[in-house]
Design a protein around this motif. Structure first.
Motif, PDB file in Angstrom:
ATOM      1  N   HIS A 119       1.098  -7.973  -5.788  1.00 37.79           N
ATOM      2  CA  HIS A 119       2.319  -7.501  -5.121  1.00 37.79           C
ATOM      3  C   HIS A 119       3.519  -8.441  -5.280  1.00 37.79           C
ATOM      4  CE1 HIS A 119      -0.087  -4.302  -3.482  1.00 37.79           C
ATOM      5  NE2 HIS A 119      -0.847  -5.158  -2.838  1.00 37.79           N
ATOM      6  N   TRP A 137      11.312   1.345  -9.427  1.00 33.95           N
ATOM      7  CA  TRP A 137      10.010   1.960  -9.194  1.00 33.95           C
ATOM      8  C   TRP A 137      10.127   3.452  -8.907  1.00 33.95           C
ATOM      9  CZ3 TRP A 137       6.203  -0.952 -10.670  1.00 33.95           C
ATOM     10  CH2 TRP A 137       6.221  -2.329 -10.468  1.00 33.95           C
ATOM     11  N   GLY A 140       6.306   5.778  -4.501  1.00 37.76           N
ATOM     12  CA  GLY A 140       4.857   5.573  -4.392  1.00 37.76           C
ATOM     13  C   GLY A 140       4.332   4.474  -5.305  1.00 37.76           C
ATOM     14  N   GLN A 141       5.201   3.923  -6.131  1.00 42.64           N
ATOM     15  CA  GLN A 141       4.814   2.840  -7.035  1.00 42.64           C
ATOM     16  C   GLN A 141       5.408   1.526  -6.533  1.00 42.64           C
ATOM     17  OE1 GLN A 141       2.824   2.811  -9.644  1.00 42.64           O
ATOM     18  NE2 GLN A 141       2.485   5.003  -9.897  1.00 42.64           N
ATOM     19  N   PRO A 142       4.837   0.412  -6.815  1.00 42.68           N
ATOM     20  CA  PRO A 142       3.524   0.220  -7.441  1.00 42.68           C
ATOM     21  C   PRO A 142       2.413   0.562  -6.449  1.00 42.68           C
ATOM     22  CG  PRO A 142       4.430  -1.901  -6.795  1.00 42.68           C
ATOM     23  CD  PRO A 142       5.477  -0.872  -6.482  1.00 42.68           C
ATOM     24  N   ASN A 143       1.310   1.116  -6.961  1.00 43.49           N
ATOM     25  CA  ASN A 143       0.243   1.545  -6.057  1.00 43.49           C
ATOM     26  C   ASN A 143      -1.100   0.865  -6.323  1.00 43.49           C
ATOM     27  OD1 ASN A 143      -0.521   2.827  -8.394  1.00 43.49           O
ATOM     28  ND2 ASN A 143      -0.083   4.891  -7.660  1.00 43.49           N
ATOM     29  N   ASN A 144      -1.225   0.148  -7.423  1.00 47.12           N
ATOM     30  CA  ASN A 144      -2.434  -0.629  -7.733  1.00 47.12           C
ATOM     31  C   ASN A 144      -3.717   0.180  -7.547  1.00 47.12           C
ATOM     32  OD1 ASN A 144      -3.669  -2.997  -8.659  1.00 47.12           O
ATOM     33  ND2 ASN A 144      -4.076  -3.689  -6.573  1.00 47.12           N
ATOM     34  N   ILE A 145      -3.730   1.401  -8.062  1.00 49.25           N
ATOM     35  CA  ILE A 145      -4.918   2.266  -7.940  1.00 49.25           C
ATOM     36  C   ILE A 145      -6.132   1.555  -8.524  1.00 49.25           C
ATOM     37  CG2 ILE A 145      -5.994   4.393  -8.805  1.00 49.25           C
ATOM     38  CD1 ILE A 145      -3.365   5.781  -8.418  1.00 49.25           C
ATOM     39  N   GLN A 149      -4.258  -2.500 -11.389  1.00 48.70           N
ATOM     40  CA  GLN A 149      -3.012  -2.128 -12.059  1.00 48.70           C
ATOM     41  C   GLN A 149      -2.012  -3.262 -11.850  1.00 48.70           C
ATOM     42  OE1 GLN A 149      -1.989   1.786 -10.467  1.00 48.70           O
ATOM     43  NE2 GLN A 149      -2.984   2.714 -12.228  1.00 48.70           N
ATOM     44  N   GLY A 164       6.131   2.334 -13.196  1.00 51.92           N
ATOM     45  CA  GLY A 164       4.861   2.408 -12.490  1.00 51.92           C
ATOM     46  C   GLY A 164       4.004   1.221 -12.890  1.00 51.92           C
TER      47      GLY A 164
END
Length: 196
Positions: A119, A137, A140-145, A149, A164
């Motif tokens: 982060h 961004w 909803g990004q960055p989301n580190n799914i 990521q 993203g």
């Protein structure tokens, strides 16, 4: 390989055993004075800085793209988008170039990442990481799914090329960026092919 260099002050020879050769022009203009690589797109930036961008359509992983940029020109990095003006410039270039526009359908690497600290995104600068001072961004990004990521991609073509975060091992096209101070212009021009 043995290279002999004449030493003017002693009249002797200096023998060089090992040295590095970079992808530099045969004239001294690219060595003593920074110049953009052939085929690059130039942009005058802030405070006398010139940026040169080269597009690489062959998809590579994030780390392979970084290495390719370094081989393109000493001091080159993956793209660092540091202002809204630069983001608009890059989006405009992508839109005007068919190969770049097509590549953008699958995403284009930037040098942004949070590999070291989750982060906390930085640009992988030419000598050290540079903190983000601008972002673009996608909502909803960055989301580190999946917790994996860490690298920033120009990903959302239909949303003005918003960014993203994606897995760094994915393969994408990329843009290299080189920067130099335009005040470091040659005091004189050497004829093509003349060194010294």
């Amino acid at each position: 390989m043995e290279i002999v260099i004449e030493v003017a002050f002693s009249g002797g020879h200096l023998y060089v055993d090992d040295f590095l050769i970079y992808n530099a022009p045969c004239s001294t203009d690219g060595i003593r004075t920074p110049v953009c690589p052939q085929g690059s797109i130039k942009r005058k930036g802030l405070e006398n800085m010139m940026s040169c961008y080269t597009f690489h359509p062959e998809p590579m992983t994030f780390l392979a793209a970084i290495q390719t940029c370094k081989l393109t020109w000493p001091g080159a990095t993956l793209l660092q988008i540091e202002t809204a003006d630069e983001q608009a410039f890059i989006a405009n270039i992508i839109n005007k170039t068919i190969s770049m526009s097509n590549a953008a359908d699958f995403g284009i690497w930037t040098g942004g990442n949070d590999v070291d600290t989750e982060h906390t995104f930085v640009w992988n600068g030419p000598t050290h990481p540079i903190a983000f001072n601008y972002t673009h961004w996608h909502p909803g990004q960055p989301n580190n799914i999946g917790g994996d990521q860490d690298c920033v991609l120009i990903q959302y073509k239909s949303s003005n090329y918003e960014w993203g975060d994606v897995n760094c091992n994915e393969k994408h096209s990329f843009i290299c960026e080189m920067n130099y101070d335009v005040r470091h212009q040659p005091s004189h021009q050497y004829p093509s092919g003349v060194i010294g």
